[in-house]
Design a protein around this motif. Sequence first.
Motif, mmCIF file in Angstrom:
data_model
loop_
_atom_site.group_PDB
_atom_site.id
_atom_site.type_symbol
_atom_site.label_atom_id
_atom_site.label_comp_id
_atom_site.label_asym_id
_atom_site.label_seq_id
_atom_site.Cartn_x
_atom_site.Cartn_y
_atom_site.Cartn_z
ATOM 1 N N ARG A 209 3.360 22.305 104.748
ATOM 2 C CA ARG A 209 2.050 22.426 104.115
ATOM 3 C C ARG A 209 0.962 22.344 105.183
ATOM 4 N NH1 ARG A 209 5.158 19.641 100.420
ATOM 5 N NH2 ARG A 209 5.141 20.527 98.305
ATOM 6 N N LEU B 196 -0.944 27.649 100.082
ATOM 7 C CA LEU B 196 -0.454 27.040 101.314
ATOM 8 C C LEU B 196 -0.562 25.520 101.253
ATOM 9 C CD1 LEU B 196 -1.970 29.442 104.007
ATOM 10 C CD2 LEU B 196 0.438 29.245 103.361
ATOM 11 N N ALA B 197 -1.687 25.031 100.714
ATOM 12 C CA ALA B 197 -1.888 23.589 100.633
ATOM 13 C C ALA B 197 -0.980 22.949 99.597
ATOM 14 C CB ALA B 197 -3.349 23.288 100.319
ATOM 15 N N GLY B 198 -0.753 23.637 98.480
ATOM 16 C CA GLY B 198 0.003 23.042 97.390
ATOM 17 C C GLY B 198 1.503 23.233 97.493
ATOM 18 N N TYR B 199 1.923 24.458 97.833
ATOM 19 C CA TYR B 199 3.349 24.765 97.853
ATOM 20 C C TYR B 199 3.907 24.924 99.267
ATOM 21 C CZ TYR B 199 2.869 25.523 92.843
ATOM 22 O OH TYR B 199 2.635 25.353 91.514
ATOM 23 N N GLY B 200 3.032 25.223 100.199
ATOM 24 C CA GLY B 200 3.475 25.306 101.581
ATOM 25 C C GLY B 200 3.773 26.716 102.044
#
Length: 325
Positions: free
Chosen positions: A274, A298-302
Motif C-alpha cells: 500500500r 492504491l491506498a486501500g487495496y494496494g
Amino acid sequence: MRFGLWVEPEMVNPDSDLYRKHPDWVLHLPGRTRTELRNQLVLNLARPEVADFTYDWLTRLVGDEGIDFLKWDMNRAFSEAGWPDHARGADLLWSRYVHQLYGIIDRLRADHPDLRTEACSGGGGRIDLGILARTDQAWTSDNTDALDRISIQHGFGQIYPARAMAAWVTDVPNQLTRRSVPLRFRFHVAMAGLLAIGGDLNAWSPEELAEAAGLVAEYKAVRHLVQHGGLHRLGEPGGEGPTVVQYTAPDAGEALLLAWRTTERHGSPRVPVRPGGLDPAARYRDSRTGAVHHGAVLAGYGLTLDLPAGDWSSMSVHLVREERV
C-alpha cells in the motif's frame, strides 16, 4: 566526468619531513609510545597552527589542480589522545579538535563554492548533523554487499536523508563478504541512495555494460524522488516478504517504489503493498507498463508487485500522477 581526490588530511606518516619538523603536532602523551596504525599518526587539529597548515595546503591543492570533489577520509582511531604542551589540553582537546575540523571545511567551501565533499571515517563512522551541514554526502559503510546494504541503508534512513547516503554498485564476489549478487539487484539497492559505480568497467561484459547503462538512465529519471522525496517503508528487511521502500514527491505528483526479494522462500513474487502519501483523488500511471491506478485504490487495496521469479529478484516502479477525477 569531473576530477576528484581521496584525501586524509588528519594523518601524518612518521617518516615525513612534516613529522620530523613538528613531532609535537601529533596527538601524544609524555612517556607513552606513539602508536602507529596504517603507518600513520593523528595530527592534532585542535592546535591552531596545525589547522592553518591543513587548510593552507588543501585550499592550494583544490585551487591549483582544479579539483571538483574531495572524499575526506579519517581511517584510524585516536590513540595517546593528549595535548601536553597546553595547560588545559586534556579539557579542550576534543571540542577544539571538532571545531577546528569544521572551520577548515567552512573555509574551503568559502574559497571554492563549487567544491563537493564527502565525509568518511572508517567507513561510515563520521556522520553527524555538524559534518552534514558542511558536506554533500557521507560514505555509508565500507560494506557494499547488496544484501547487507539493505539493512545498513534501512538503519541510516531512520535519521539521515537518502540524498546524503553514498551507495555504490561494486563488483562480485564482494570484496568483503565474497557474496555474488546479480547486477540488476545491486543497482536497485544502490538506487535507494546516491547511486554510484565502483566496479572495474573494463572487466564488465558488453551485456553488463548495456544493462548498467539502462539502469543508470532509469535512476536519472527518478533520482529527484530519492534525493528530495518523502520516504515510506512498505516492507521491512528480514521479514517474510520483500523489502520495499517508497519515495514520494512533496506534491504527491510522483512516487518511486524499490523492492528486493532475496529468495523464493520469502513468499509469493506477487506482493501487494500500500503506497503512502499519494493523492487519493488522482490517477497514477506506471511509467514502465502504462497501467493506470486510482490513488484511493492504491491506498486501500494496494499495488501488486510482480517481482521476477527466482532468488535475488528486484524491481522499481515509477508512478506519475495523470489527472484528477
